[in-house]
Design an enzyme around this catalytic site. Structure first.
Site: not given
Length: 112
Positions: A29-32, A59
Protein backbone atom coordinates in the site's frame (compact mmCIF):
# COMPACT_ATOMS: atom_id res chain seq x y z
CA UNK A 1 -7.45 -14.59 3.53
CA UNK A 2 -3.85 -15.48 2.77
CA UNK A 3 -1.44 -15.64 5.68
CA UNK A 4 0.93 -13.02 4.25
CA UNK A 5 -1.90 -10.52 3.77
CA UNK A 6 -3.33 -11.23 7.22
CA UNK A 7 0.07 -10.79 8.86
CA UNK A 8 0.68 -7.46 7.13
CA UNK A 9 -2.80 -6.21 7.95
CA UNK A 10 -2.55 -7.07 11.63
CA UNK A 11 0.86 -5.54 12.27
CA UNK A 12 0.13 -2.70 14.69
CA UNK A 13 3.82 -1.82 14.96
CA UNK A 14 3.51 -0.07 11.57
CA UNK A 15 0.17 1.65 12.18
CA UNK A 16 1.61 5.18 12.13
CA UNK A 17 4.50 4.66 9.71
CA UNK A 18 4.64 7.00 6.72
CA UNK A 19 6.05 4.30 4.49
CA UNK A 20 4.75 1.77 1.99
CA UNK A 21 3.69 -1.44 3.71
CA UNK A 22 3.62 -4.94 2.27
CA UNK A 23 0.20 -6.48 1.71
CA UNK A 24 1.65 -9.69 0.30
CA UNK A 25 2.07 -11.06 -3.22
CA UNK A 26 4.88 -8.58 -3.90
CA UNK A 27 2.50 -5.62 -3.50
CA UNK A 28 2.41 -2.69 -1.09
CA UNK A 29 0.00 0.00 0.00
CA UNK A 30 1.29 3.48 -0.72
CA UNK A 31 2.63 5.54 2.13
CA UNK A 32 -0.04 7.80 3.64
CA UNK A 33 1.67 11.07 2.66
CA UNK A 34 1.76 9.97 -1.00
CA UNK A 35 -1.94 9.09 -0.91
CA UNK A 36 -2.75 12.46 0.69
CA UNK A 37 -0.73 14.24 -2.01
CA UNK A 38 -2.48 12.21 -4.72
CA UNK A 39 -5.91 13.09 -3.33
CA UNK A 40 -4.95 16.75 -3.15
CA UNK A 41 -3.77 16.77 -6.78
CA UNK A 42 -6.76 14.79 -8.04
CA UNK A 43 -9.25 16.98 -6.21
CA UNK A 44 -12.03 14.35 -6.41
CA UNK A 45 -15.51 15.83 -6.10
CA UNK A 46 -19.05 14.71 -5.53
CA UNK A 47 -20.35 12.83 -8.56
CA UNK A 48 -16.94 11.99 -10.06
CA UNK A 49 -16.32 8.56 -11.59
CA UNK A 50 -12.75 7.32 -11.00
CA UNK A 51 -10.85 4.21 -12.11
CA UNK A 52 -8.40 3.01 -9.42
CA UNK A 53 -5.89 0.73 -11.16
CA UNK A 54 -3.90 -1.54 -8.85
CA UNK A 55 -6.40 -1.13 -6.03
CA UNK A 56 -4.82 -3.84 -3.84
CA UNK A 57 -6.15 -3.58 -0.29
CA UNK A 58 -9.01 -1.27 -1.27
CA UNK A 59 -7.74 1.48 1.03
CA UNK A 60 -7.34 4.17 -1.64
CA UNK A 61 -10.52 2.98 -3.36
CA UNK A 62 -12.50 3.53 -0.16
CA UNK A 63 -10.88 6.94 0.44
CA UNK A 64 -11.78 8.04 -3.07
CA UNK A 65 -15.34 6.81 -2.59
CA UNK A 66 -15.71 9.04 0.46
CA UNK A 67 -14.53 12.00 -1.62
CA UNK A 68 -17.02 11.48 -4.46
CA UNK A 69 -20.16 11.05 -2.34
CA UNK A 70 -22.95 11.54 -3.15
CA UNK A 71 -23.43 10.26 -6.65
CA UNK A 72 -19.85 9.31 -7.47
CA UNK A 73 -18.47 5.90 -8.26
CA UNK A 74 -15.05 4.27 -7.92
CA UNK A 75 -14.04 1.23 -9.95
CA UNK A 76 -11.04 -0.54 -8.44
CA UNK A 77 -9.06 -3.00 -10.56
CA UNK A 78 -6.51 -5.44 -9.19
CA UNK A 79 -4.78 -8.30 -11.03
CA UNK A 80 -3.97 -10.48 -8.00
CA UNK A 81 -7.13 -12.49 -7.19
CA UNK A 82 -6.20 -12.84 -3.49
CA UNK A 83 -5.88 -9.05 -3.20
CA UNK A 84 -9.23 -8.59 -4.93
CA UNK A 85 -10.77 -10.68 -2.14
CA UNK A 86 -8.77 -8.77 0.48
CA UNK A 87 -9.81 -5.43 -1.03
CA UNK A 88 -13.48 -6.40 -1.22
CA UNK A 89 -13.40 -7.29 2.48
CA UNK A 90 -11.95 -3.87 3.36
CA UNK A 91 -14.41 -2.05 1.14
CA UNK A 92 -17.34 -3.95 2.69
CA UNK A 93 -16.02 -3.22 6.19
CA UNK A 94 -15.85 0.49 5.34
CA UNK A 95 -19.50 0.38 4.18
CA UNK A 96 -18.35 1.66 0.82
CA UNK A 97 -21.39 1.45 -1.43
CA UNK A 98 -19.89 3.52 -4.25
CA UNK A 99 -17.06 1.03 -4.93
CA UNK A 100 -16.70 -1.84 -7.35
CA UNK A 101 -13.57 -3.95 -6.89
CA UNK A 102 -12.71 -6.47 -9.59
CA UNK A 103 -9.94 -8.63 -10.97
CA UNK A 104 -8.29 -6.78 -13.85
CA UNK A 105 -8.81 -8.57 -17.14
CA UNK A 106 -8.70 -7.65 -20.81
CA UNK A 107 -12.35 -6.64 -20.60
CA UNK A 108 -13.96 -4.77 -17.75
CA UNK A 109 -17.73 -4.88 -17.53
CA UNK A 110 -19.51 -1.87 -16.17
CA UNK A 111 -20.79 -2.51 -12.64
CA UNK A 112 -24.55 -2.74 -12.31
Amino acid sequence: MAASVAAAASSSSHAYADAPLSIGYGQTISQPSVVAFMLELMDPRSGDVILDIGSGSGWTTALLAECVKPGGRIVGLEMVPELVTFGREHIAHACCTACYHSTGTKRVNRPS
